[in-house]
Design an enzyme around this catalytic site. Structure first.
Site, PDB file in Angstrom:
ATOM      1  N   HIS A  68      -3.755  -5.450   1.352  1.00 20.85           N
ATOM      2  CA  HIS A  68      -3.418  -5.813   2.731  1.00 20.85           C
ATOM      3  C   HIS A  68      -3.933  -7.221   3.040  1.00 20.85           C
ATOM      4  O   HIS A  68      -4.863  -7.707   2.412  1.00 20.85           O
ATOM      5  CB  HIS A  68      -4.077  -4.848   3.711  1.00 20.85           C
ATOM      6  CG  HIS A  68      -3.559  -3.451   3.653  1.00 20.85           C
ATOM      7  ND1 HIS A  68      -2.336  -3.090   4.171  1.00 20.85           N
ATOM      8  CD2 HIS A  68      -4.098  -2.312   3.143  1.00 20.85           C
ATOM      9  CE1 HIS A  68      -2.156  -1.788   3.995  1.00 20.85           C
ATOM     10  NE2 HIS A  68      -3.200  -1.297   3.367  1.00 20.85           N
ATOM     11  N   CYS A 121       0.834  -1.203   0.000  1.00 17.19           N
ATOM     12  CA  CYS A 121       0.000   0.000   0.000  1.00 17.19           C
ATOM     13  C   CYS A 121       0.877   1.265   0.000  1.00 17.19           C
ATOM     14  O   CYS A 121       1.519   1.560  -0.999  1.00 17.19           O
ATOM     15  CB  CYS A 121      -0.977  -0.022   1.164  1.00 17.19           C
ATOM     16  SG  CYS A 121      -2.383   1.102   0.930  1.00 17.19           S
TER      17      CYS A 121
END
Length: 485
Positions: free
Chosen positions: A431, A333
């Site tokens: 994630h 991310c």
């Protein structure tokens, strides 16, 4: 429906774990239980089934209660972006930004949303277990409070106060709370718990009696330190750091995690911490990157300021040298965004700095703008065809001048992330990848390891059962149920 609230004498006294353990204990007794936290402050968040985000601690508590995640379990989530300011998430969606001082003036506007969410969760369960935030004795923050006694008063919810003996001064912190809070608030406190006891419990019998006599509150439990907590997701970065320090051990694989100030969604690392042949080294600012197999750049709530911090400490030089030596890098991310040529923030979403150079390990530019993307995803690793599951939680778009080799392919056909030409640098917006057992095993095998098959989710579930049994043994759970109203 019945509800009871657990407030603490301070942060990190163990409220989150107590609520998680009680949620599992009552669920095992056949009760329908839902966790609730009016206000949380954390950059460790989870995506809910209703398309929002809540604090990761409430996600663990929901798992303990065997309930699907809902934005109403944590209606106000503060996500720190600087030392003085946070993003405010209300019922799962970004509501605004405020400094700490500005937020104090905004709290009264948020109480209706808190009470609305509380009413919704109450209607869905036999029992709501409410968790406070920080310290119940912060009388300087009591006006318009929505996190502790302000919520308890507004909802007429009885309170159990939790103190932490492991940090010392637990008698003074519990009795002192009784002394400083408003008498009407004090009336809502129906008992206390002393948490994290080490050694002979009988040595503190007199202490429990002294607290009860001085406060007028009955003792509801003296809870020994639960060592297996290290196998449950950490709520904040401080707790994660303590666990990583405690878990350092000789191992076949060393992974260095860059600990930046705005680290987020660091529960991505939990499944790796639990791997017996993996040693995670948690690098704080000022520490030198050690010889290691992999460097992980985790998520960040403020990519630009964290990237500036990375350059300030010279980690850019270390990371590039690590790659030249044949080492691997994984960016997740915000960490993925840092791997490109540049990160731009034309609308000032993260703060006053509107652009910064990246590490240049990928030929791409990230522009931070637009709605936050919150969704669960699944698909295949494009290199090995291994299935994965995870979630996206980010703003911005990463654009490549030349289409790269992609890392992942989602089930809807979209592709995500990138892999360098030599294969040693990987980046993804997803994630939770390592919580998927098949993906984690394949990733470790690509590093030359032969991990033993294990189910991370089953292990977490087993530890929750152990925690529930631990609390059943050392707390008066029947009395706590009677106190709930």
């Amino acid at each position: 429906m019945a509800a009871i609230m657990f407030q603490g004498t301070g942060s990190n006294v163990g409220k989150s774990l107590i609520v998680a353990g009680l949620a599992r204990a009552f669920a095992n007794r056949g009760k329908s239980v839902i966790p609730f936290k009016p206000q949380n402050m954390s950059n460790n968040a989870a995506v809910t089934v209703d398309g929002g985000e809540i604090g990761r601690a409430q996600a663990l508590q929901a798992k303990a209660a065997r309930k699907p995640l809902s934005v109403h379990m944590n209606p106000v989530l503060l996500k720190p972006q600087s030392d003085i300011g946070s993003q405010i998430v209300v019922q799962g969606k970004v509501w605004g930004n405020a400094t700490a001082k500005q937020y104090q003036a905004l709290k009264s506007q948020l109480m209706p949303a808190v009470m609305d969410s509380f009413a919704l969760v109450q209607a869905q369960a036999d029992l709501v277990l409410v968790e406070g935030a920080g310290s119940a004795s912060e009388i300087n923050l009591r006006q318009d409070d929505i996190a502790n006694m302000g919520f308890a008063r507004a909802s007429n919810t009885p309170v159990v106060l939790v103190g932490d003996i492991d940090r010392g001064g637990v008698i003074a912190s519990l009795v002192g709370t009784r002394s400083v809070i408003d008498p009407l608030d004090a009336r809502l406190i129906k008992g206390f718990i002393v948490n994290k006891m080490r050694g002979d419990r009988s040595l503190f019998d007199a202490g429990m009696r002294a607290i009860s006599k001085a406060s007028g509150w009955p003792a509801l439990g003296l809870v020994p330190y639960f060592t297996r907590a290290k196998f449950l997701p950490a709520e904040d970065a401080f707790e994660l750091e303590q666990r990583l320090s405690a878990s350092a051990r000789p191992a076949k694989l060393t992974i260095a995690v860059i600990m930046l100030p705005r680290i987020s969604n660091f529960d991505d690392l939990d499944p790796l911490i639990a791997e017996p042949d993996v040693n995670l080294v948690f690098l704080k600012p000022g520490e030198v990157l050690p010889i290691c197999d992999v460097v992980i750049l985790p998520g960040s709530k403020s990519t630009i300021s964290d990237l500036a911090e990375l350059f300030e400490h010279g980690w850019d030089i270390d990371i590039k040298a690590h790659v030249r030596r044949g080492g691997r890098v994984l960016g997740i991310c915000g960490g993925f965004q840092m791997l490109g040529r540049e990160v731009r923030d034309p609308e000032g979403t993260e703060g006053p700095i509107t652009h910064i150079e990246g590490l240049g390990l990928f030929d791409c530019v990230t522009v931070l703008r637009g709605e936050k993307l919150l969704r669960e995803v699944e698909g295949l690793d494009l290199k090995d065809g291994v299935p994965f599951k995870g979630y996206e939680m980010h703003i911005g778009e990463t654009r490549f001048d030349v289409p790269p080799d992609r890392f992942l392919k989602f089930s809807d056909g979209r592709e995500d992330g990138a892999v360098s030409a030599h294969g040693r640098v990987q980046g993804t917006y997803v994630h939770g990848l390592f919580a998927h057992d098949g993906f984690r095993m394949a990733w470790l095998q690509s590093l030359g390891q032969a991990p033993e098959p294990r189910s991370h989710e089953a292990e977490v579930d087993a530890v929750l059962d152990e925690l529930a049994a631990h609390l059943e043994e050392h707390m008066d759970i029947d009395q706590i149920l009677k106190l709930a109203r």
